[in-house]
Design a protein around this motif. Structure first.
Motif, PDB file in Angstrom:
ATOM      1  N   ILE A   1      24.459  10.077  -8.216  1.00  0.00           N
ATOM      2  CA  ILE A   1      25.078  11.089  -9.080  1.00  0.00           C
ATOM      3  C   ILE A   1      25.089  10.606 -10.520  1.00  0.00           C
ATOM      4  CG2 ILE A   1      27.275  12.214  -9.647  1.00  0.00           C
ATOM      5  CD1 ILE A   1      27.848  12.397  -6.669  1.00  0.00           C
ATOM      6  N   GLU A   2      24.823  11.530 -11.432  1.00  0.00           N
ATOM      7  CA  GLU A   2      24.981  11.247 -12.845  1.00  0.00           C
ATOM      8  C   GLU A   2      25.752  12.399 -13.474  1.00  0.00           C
ATOM      9  OE1 GLU A   2      21.179  10.968 -14.699  1.00  0.00           O
ATOM     10  OE2 GLU A   2      20.550  12.987 -14.113  1.00  0.00           O
ATOM     11  N   GLU A   3      26.256  12.194 -14.672  1.00  0.00           N
ATOM     12  CA  GLU A   3      27.003  13.250 -15.363  1.00  0.00           C
ATOM     13  C   GLU A   3      26.165  13.790 -16.510  1.00  0.00           C
ATOM     14  OE1 GLU A   3      30.783  13.013 -18.071  1.00  0.00           O
ATOM     15  OE2 GLU A   3      31.472  13.150 -15.980  1.00  0.00           O
ATOM     16  N   VAL A   4      26.069  15.115 -16.575  1.00  0.00           N
ATOM     17  CA  VAL A   4      25.350  15.768 -17.668  1.00  0.00           C
ATOM     18  C   VAL A   4      26.249  16.865 -18.228  1.00  0.00           C
ATOM     19  CG1 VAL A   4      23.098  15.324 -16.591  1.00  0.00           C
ATOM     20  CG2 VAL A   4      24.255  17.514 -16.194  1.00  0.00           C
TER      21      VAL A   4
ATOM     22  N   PRO B   1      31.145  18.689 -19.100  1.00  0.00           N
ATOM     23  CA  PRO B   1      30.669  17.522 -18.340  1.00  0.00           C
ATOM     24  C   PRO B   1      30.684  17.841 -16.845  1.00  0.00           C
ATOM     25  CG  PRO B   1      32.320  16.882 -19.958  1.00  0.00           C
ATOM     26  CD  PRO B   1      32.334  18.378 -19.905  1.00  0.00           C
ATOM     27  N   THR B   2      29.537  17.627 -16.175  1.00  0.00           N
ATOM     28  CA  THR B   2      29.380  18.034 -14.784  1.00  0.00           C
ATOM     29  C   THR B   2      28.608  16.976 -14.010  1.00  0.00           C
ATOM     30  OG1 THR B   2      29.241  20.340 -15.542  1.00  0.00           O
ATOM     31  CG2 THR B   2      28.595  19.900 -13.268  1.00  0.00           C
ATOM     32  N   ARG B   3      29.090  16.642 -12.824  1.00  0.00           N
ATOM     33  CA  ARG B   3      28.369  15.720 -11.944  1.00  0.00           C
ATOM     34  C   ARG B   3      27.186  16.456 -11.315  1.00  0.00           C
ATOM     35  NH1 ARG B   3      33.737  14.368  -9.974  1.00  0.00           N
ATOM     36  NH2 ARG B   3      33.241  15.417  -8.012  1.00  0.00           N
TER      37      ARG B   3
ATOM     38  N   PRO C   1      30.027  15.873  -2.966  1.00  0.00           N
ATOM     39  CA  PRO C   1      30.588  15.066  -4.069  1.00  0.00           C
ATOM     40  C   PRO C   1      30.247  15.548  -5.470  1.00  0.00           C
ATOM     41  CG  PRO C   1      28.880  13.862  -2.882  1.00  0.00           C
ATOM     42  CD  PRO C   1      29.183  15.069  -2.075  1.00  0.00           C
ATOM     43  N   VAL C   2      29.250  16.417  -5.648  1.00  0.00           N
ATOM     44  CA  VAL C   2      29.023  16.956  -6.994  1.00  0.00           C
ATOM     45  C   VAL C   2      29.852  18.216  -7.216  1.00  0.00           C
ATOM     46  CG1 VAL C   2      26.703  16.001  -7.243  1.00  0.00           C
ATOM     47  CG2 VAL C   2      26.995  18.295  -6.263  1.00  0.00           C
ATOM     48  N   GLY C   3      30.577  18.650  -6.225  1.00  0.00           N
ATOM     49  CA  GLY C   3      31.439  19.821  -6.350  1.00  0.00           C
ATOM     50  C   GLY C   3      32.899  19.428  -6.439  1.00  0.00           C
ATOM     51  N   GLU C   4      33.688  20.283  -7.051  1.00  0.00           N
ATOM     52  CA  GLU C   4      35.129  20.052  -7.158  1.00  0.00           C
ATOM     53  C   GLU C   4      35.860  21.314  -6.729  1.00  0.00           C
ATOM     54  OE1 GLU C   4      36.460  18.110 -10.901  1.00  0.00           O
ATOM     55  OE2 GLU C   4      34.327  18.217 -11.458  1.00  0.00           O
ATOM     56  N   LEU C   5      36.998  21.129  -6.076  1.00  0.00           N
ATOM     57  CA  LEU C   5      37.854  22.237  -5.659  1.00  0.00           C
ATOM     58  C   LEU C   5      39.247  22.037  -6.223  1.00  0.00           C
ATOM     59  CD1 LEU C   5      36.838  22.504  -1.880  1.00  0.00           C
ATOM     60  CD2 LEU C   5      36.114  24.018  -3.730  1.00  0.00           C
ATOM     61  N   ARG C   6      39.865  23.127  -6.652  1.00  0.00           N
ATOM     62  CA  ARG C   6      41.264  23.123  -7.098  1.00  0.00           C
ATOM     63  C   ARG C   6      41.982  24.281  -6.434  1.00  0.00           C
ATOM     64  NH1 ARG C   6      41.808  24.107 -13.244  1.00  0.00           N
ATOM     65  NH2 ARG C   6      44.013  23.900 -12.734  1.00  0.00           N
ATOM     66  N   ILE C   7      43.243  24.070  -6.134  1.00  0.00           N
ATOM     67  CA  ILE C   7      44.111  25.159  -5.691  1.00  0.00           C
ATOM     68  C   ILE C   7      45.074  25.429  -6.840  1.00  0.00           C
ATOM     69  CG2 ILE C   7      45.714  25.982  -3.954  1.00  0.00           C
ATOM     70  CD1 ILE C   7      42.891  25.416  -2.898  1.00  0.00           C
ATOM     71  N   VAL C   8      45.052  26.648  -7.345  1.00  0.00           N
ATOM     72  CA  VAL C   8      45.736  26.970  -8.601  1.00  0.00           C
ATOM     73  C   VAL C   8      46.873  27.960  -8.352  1.00  0.00           C
ATOM     74  CG1 VAL C   8      45.412  27.921 -10.924  1.00  0.00           C
ATOM     75  CG2 VAL C   8      43.612  26.535  -9.874  1.00  0.00           C
ATOM     76  N   GLY C   9      48.014  27.681  -8.964  1.00  0.00           N
ATOM     77  CA  GLY C   9      49.179  28.540  -8.830  1.00  0.00           C
ATOM     78  C   GLY C   9      49.192  29.665  -9.846  1.00  0.00           C
ATOM     79  N   GLU C  10      50.257  30.467  -9.816  1.00  0.00           N
ATOM     80  CA  GLU C  10      50.363  31.658 -10.661  1.00  0.00           C
ATOM     81  C   GLU C  10      50.370  31.327 -12.153  1.00  0.00           C
ATOM     82  OE1 GLU C  10      50.287  34.793  -9.812  1.00  0.00           O
ATOM     83  OE2 GLU C  10      50.171  34.452  -7.656  1.00  0.00           O
ATOM     84  N   GLN C  11      50.835  30.139 -12.504  1.00  0.00           N
ATOM     85  CA  GLN C  11      50.908  29.741 -13.915  1.00  0.00           C
ATOM     86  C   GLN C  11      49.722  28.889 -14.343  1.00  0.00           C
ATOM     87  OE1 GLN C  11      53.357  31.240 -15.560  1.00  0.00           O
ATOM     88  NE2 GLN C  11      53.985  32.075 -13.555  1.00  0.00           N
TER      89      GLN C  11
END
Length: 581
Positions: free
Chosen positions: A31-34, A40-42, A408-418
Motif C-alpha cells: 500500500i502507498e498513499e496518494v 490523501p488516500t491509501r 485495507p485500502v478502504g475505510e469505514l465510519r459509523i456517523v451520528g446525527e451531529q
C-alpha cells in the motif's frame, strides 16, 4: 493406531496481523498513499492502474476459454481481437477520450468486447440497465450524452417507438444478433466489425489505440439501481475498477493467511476457475468485480439467456464451474432443488451472493451440501465500485450476520446525527472511503455535494462495526420504520423471518396507520414444497422479537419477490402487493 491431528484454532492470525503481513513493502498488496482529488488516500501500489492494464493482463491468458454463451465460445485472445476491432471502429467514428459510449444488451459475449473496446479508446463506458424500458434507456442515453451505443435486437426494439429519435447526441448505433434492415441511418450491425463470436479468432491483430490513460481519469458511468427516485450516473475512474479487481484477489488470499495455510499457487491449478454468471454485466458487481476480475485472473465466464436453475446445474456440471451465486434466492434454489443430486456439482469451490440479506441458515446449508465450497458475501454499492467489504470461509461461518471487514485500502465510519464518529456497537449512518469510491454523480453537482465529502460517500445505510471491525448492516436509513415512536429496523425483522425453515425470501415494509404513523408488514416466498401460514410466521416472529416489531400482516407467496436487475428487492412493489401505494 493413528490419531487425527488436532484442528488448528480459528483464526491463527488476527485481521490486523493478516493485513499487516499482506500489505508489507515488497508484497503483491503493498500500500502507498496518494492524493486523489486533493484527499490523501491509501491505494494498492501494484493494482492495474487502468482498464487497459486489465485488458492486457487478460490477453496474456491466450488460448484459454474466456466467454461461453450457449454454442458461442471465445478465448482470451479471440476476445482481445474483437475488442480491438471495436476500438478501431470507434476511432474511425470519431470517438475520442472522454466521449461516452453506452452498452445495453444481455450478458452476451459481445458485451465485454464492446465494453473493453470502448475503454481502449479512452471513452467513458456507460453500461445501461438491460431490463429498462424505452423511456429509461432514453433517459440514460440523454443524461450521459452518449455518442455511440451498443445494443442487442431486444434493446433496439425498446428504443424504436420514438425513443431513439429523441437521443440527439447519438451518432452511431451498433446492434448485434439482429439482421433486420432499419430506417435509422445511424444503425449498423456489429457483426460487420467483429463477425460471429466463434470467428473472433480469425480477426486480424490490431495495435492498441495510442491514447494516454491515467489512474484518475474518468472511465465509467454506472447508473444506480433506481429503486427510489431518478437514476443517477456514478462517475468512476480507471483506478476504481483496478482497486475492485485487487480487492477480490486480496480477500481470497486473506482467508488462507487467517487459517495459517500457504496461499495456493494459481499456476498449479489443474482446473481453470470458472464462474456461472447470474448477475448482469451492466451492474457494477457483474462488470467491475466479476468480468474485470475474470479477465485479469484468467477465469472462464459462463452466461445464460435467462436464469433457470436446472439449466444452471447442468452448466455447472458440463463447464466444471467453480464459482456460482448471485443473490441469496439463487443459492437457495440450487440447494433446495429436488433434482440437485442428479448433477455432479463437486467442482464448486465458492457459492457467493449479495444484493440482499441472507440468513445464517443459508451459510450452514452451503457448508452442509457443498463441504468443499466456501460461502461468500459482502457489502458494496454502485458508488463503491462493487464490493467494499468481503466475507467468506470460516469468518463467514463464525459471523454469518456480518457483511465482513473492509479491505485495507478502504475505510469505514459509523456517523451520528451531529456528524460525530460513533464507537463500536452503536448504530449510525455508514460512510465509506477508498480509491474505489466514485468521483460523484454525472451532471448532478448538488446531489454529489450532499453525498460525497472529503473522499467519503454517505451510504444511507444504518450499520454498526464490532470491536474487530466487522460490518453489520442494520437497515437502509429510509427504510427504518417508526411505529408510535419506536424504531423498527426492517432487516432485523427480515432476519428473523429468514430463520424460519420454510422461508426463502422476505421483505418488510411500512404500512400506514392512522394513530401510530406506520406499522410493519411483510411479504415472504416459501421454499419449494414448504408450507407455512401467516399465523405461524407471525407467531414465529413474536417468539423472538418485541411485540411492536411483529408484522401486522404477512403475505405468503409462491413466486419470488419483485427485484430489479441487480437483485435488490423492490420495496415499492412489495408495498403494492400488500395493497399500499
Amino acid at each position: 493406531m493413528t490419531t487425527s491431528p488436532e484442528p488448528k484454532p480459528w483464526p491463527v492470525m488476527s485481521l490486523a496481523e493478516a493485513h499487516a503481513l499482506m500489505t508489507a513493502p515488497g508484497t503483491q498488496f503493498e500500500i502507498e498513499e496518494v492524493s486523489i482529488r486533493g484527499v490523501p488516500t491509501r491505494v494498492w501500489k501494484n493494482a492495474p492502474a487502468t482498464l487497459r492494464d486489465i485488458f492486457l493482463a487478460g490477453r496474456s491468458h491466450g488460448g484459454k476459454t474466456f466467454l461461453v454463451y450457449e454454442d458461442d465460445r471465445a478465448t482470451f485472445e479471440s476476445f482481445s481481437r474483437a475488442a480491438l476491432a471495436i476500438a478501431h471502429a470507434l476511432l474511425r467514428d470519431g470517438v475520442k477520450k472522454g466521449d461516452r459510449v453506452a452498452v445495453a444488451m444481455r450478458n452476451l459475449p459481445e458485451w465485454p468486447a464492446a465494453f473493453f473496446g470502448a475503454a481502449l479508446t479512452g471513452a467513458i463506458v456507460t453500461p445501461l440497465n438491460a431490463w429498462g424500458q424505452g423511456a429509461e434507456l432514453e433517459y440514460a442515453l440523454n443524461d450521459s450524452g452518449a455518442n455511440v451505443v451498443f445494443l442487442d435486437g431486444e434493446r433496439l426494439d425498446r428504443l424504436a417507438d420514438g425513443h431513439l429519435g429523441n437521443c440527439k447526441a447519438l451518432t452511431r448505433v451498433y446492434v448485434t444478433r439482429d439482421t433486420r434492415a432499419h430506417a435509422d441511418a445511424r444503425v449498423h450491425r456489429l457483426e460487420e466489425i467483429t463477425g460471429a463470436v466463434n470467428d473472433w479468432g480469425r480477426l486480424p491483430e490490431l495495435p492498441l489505440p495510442d491514447v494516454s490513460l491515467l489512474p484518475d481519469d474518468d472511465a465509467t458511468i454506472f447508473y444506480t439501481s433506481g429503486t427510489t427516485g431518478a437514476q443517477k450516473g456514478a462517475l468512476g475512474t480507471q483506478r476504481c475498477t483496478g482497486t475492485t479487481v485487487f480487492a477480490g484477489l486480496f480477500s481470497g488470499q486473506r482467508a488462507f493467511i487467517r487459517k495459517g495455510e500457504p496461499v495456493p499457487d494459481p499456476a498449479a491449478r489443474t482446473l481453470q476457475r470458472a464462474s456461472l454468471v447470474a448477475i448482469p454485466f451492466f451492474h457494477t458487481t457483474g462488470c467491475q468485480s466479476i468480468l474485470a476480475g475474470a479477465l485479469y485472473g484468467g477465469s472462464k465466464l459462463v452466461t445464460m439467456h435467462r436464469w433457470d436453475v436446472e439449466q444452471a446445474m447442468d452448466l455447472i456440471e458440463r463447464e466444471q464451474i467453480t464459482v456460482a451465486g448471485g443473490v441469496p434466492t439463487i443459492a437457495w434454489q440450487i440447494l433446495e432443488h429436488p433434482n440437485r443430486e442428479r448433477y455432479n456439482l463437486s467442482t464448486l469451490e465458492s457459492v457467493a451472493y449479495g444484493g440482499a440479506p441472507a440468513s445464517a441458515e443459508l451459510v450452514r446449508r452451503i457448508k452442509q451440501v457443498f463441504p468443499a465450497a466456501s460461502p461468500g458475501s459482502g457489502w458494496g454499492m454502485t458508488e463503491t465500485s462493487a464490493t467494499f467489504t468481503h466475507h467468506s470461509g470460516e469468518d463467514y461461518v463464525r459471523k454469518p450476520d456480518s457483511a465482513g471487514p473492509s479491505i485495507p485500502v478502504g475505510e469505514l465510519r459509523i456517523v451520528g446525527e451531529q456528524g460525530e464518529t460513533l464507537p463500536a456497537g452503536v448504530v449510525g449512518e455508514l460512510w465509506a472511503k477508498g480509491p474505489h469510491v466514485v468521483k460523484g454523480y454525472w451532471n448532478k453537482p448538488e446531489i454529489s455535494a450532499e453525498t460525497f465529502t472529503d473522499g467519503w460517500v454517505k451510504t444511507g445505510d444504518l450499520a454498526y462495526l464490532d470491536d474487530e471491525g466487522w460490518l453489520y448492516i442494520v437497515d437502509r436509513k429510509k427504510d427504518m420504520l417508526i411505529r408510535g415512536g419506536e424504531n423498527i429496523y426492517c432487516t432485523e425483522v427480515e432476519g428473523v423471518l429468514y430463520e424460519h425453515p420454510a422461508v426463502m425470501d422476505a421483505s418488510v415494509v411500512g404500512l400506514p396507520h392512522k394513530q401510530l404513523g406506520e406499522e410493519p408488514g411483510a411479504a415472504v416466498t416459501l421454499k419449494a414444497g414448504a408450507e407455512a401460514s401467516e399465523e405461524e410466521l407471525r407467531a414465529f416472529v413474536a417468539e423472538r422479537l418485541a411485540r411492536f416489531k411483529v408484522p401486522v400482516r404477512i403475505l405468503v407467496l409462491d413466486e419470488t419477490l419483485p427485484r430489479n436487475a441487480n437483485g435488490k428487492i423492490l420495496k415499492k412493489e412489495v408495498k403494492k402487493l400488500l395493497g399500499v401505494g
